[in-house]
Design an enzyme around this catalytic site. Sequence first.
Site, mmCIF file in Angstrom:
data_model
loop_
_atom_site.group_PDB
_atom_site.id
_atom_site.type_symbol
_atom_site.label_atom_id
_atom_site.label_comp_id
_atom_site.label_asym_id
_atom_site.label_seq_id
_atom_site.Cartn_x
_atom_site.Cartn_y
_atom_site.Cartn_z
ATOM 1 N N SER A 149 -7.180 -4.684 -6.711
ATOM 2 C CA SER A 149 -7.066 -4.812 -8.160
ATOM 3 C C SER A 149 -6.245 -3.648 -8.715
ATOM 4 C CB SER A 149 -8.470 -4.891 -8.773
ATOM 5 O OG SER A 149 -8.421 -5.356 -10.101
ATOM 6 N N LEU A 150 -6.821 -2.816 -9.590
ATOM 7 C CA LEU A 150 -6.110 -1.641 -10.081
ATOM 8 C C LEU A 150 -5.587 -0.796 -8.920
ATOM 9 C CD1 LEU A 150 -5.382 0.507 -12.308
ATOM 10 C CD2 LEU A 150 -7.708 1.400 -11.953
ATOM 11 N N ASP A 175 -5.307 -8.682 -4.294
ATOM 12 C CA ASP A 175 -5.570 -9.414 -5.529
ATOM 13 C C ASP A 175 -5.085 -8.703 -6.786
ATOM 14 O OD1 ASP A 175 -6.875 -12.147 -5.532
ATOM 15 O OD2 ASP A 175 -7.646 -11.325 -7.391
ATOM 16 N N HIS A 208 -11.826 -12.892 -7.106
ATOM 17 C CA HIS A 208 -11.089 -11.639 -7.246
ATOM 18 C C HIS A 208 -11.658 -10.510 -6.386
ATOM 19 C CE1 HIS A 208 -8.863 -8.346 -8.961
ATOM 20 N NE2 HIS A 208 -9.940 -7.806 -9.494
#
Length: 226
Positions: free
Chosen positions: A52-53, A76, A204
């Site tokens: 993610s981040l 992701d 996610h």
Amino acid sequence: MAELLATRFRITSIDQRGHGRAPKPASGYAAEDYAGDLNNLLSESTLLIGHSLGARNALVAGARYPEKVAAVVAIDFTPYIEPEVFDALDARVNGGNRDFGSLQEVSSYLKQRYPRLPADAIERRARHGYECVDGVWRALAVPAAMRKTCAGLRADLAPALKAIRVPVLLLRGEDSKLVSRAAWDKTRALRPDLPAREITGADHYVPEEQPAAVAAAVLDFWDSIQ
């Protein structure tokens, strides 16, 4: 996932700025700031695995500091994520800014928020992501920092992915609501040379939902570039 990979690698896990017990400055939450933190941290060429981040930050660091980054596994997060997806993310982040009366209450909230996470992942998030101050449990992440971080996620990632020259593996949860099918397909068209895999049975939160599958993909990728 870290335990599975520790049989082959020396693993270092970091709290990124604004998160956990890392510093939480008033500003500095753009991709370049996070990538700069990685550059300052790394003392040798390293495989960066980010979700993610963390995936966004690893890709930017790989593009900017190839002498410090041996390869990147980006889980992701891709270019071309739609504005409405970020709008929904903003709402979720703001919804997590609340007090809890007990660690059990934190766990119950996390179970409702992340229904597909296994029990051990919920327990880790509660134990390591929250602290009790004056009898009230709150997230370690600072709300202002999270808002600025989310705003920074909207910056165009395509130039960094287009420019990166270190080896990259792209992973996506097959049921991800963050990286849509359209965003995934456009990303693959941007860099058709990069290996890309979808992990079944995950949305996610791929590393927590399917840690063995992610670890296997990382090891296959690493072996392929040696």
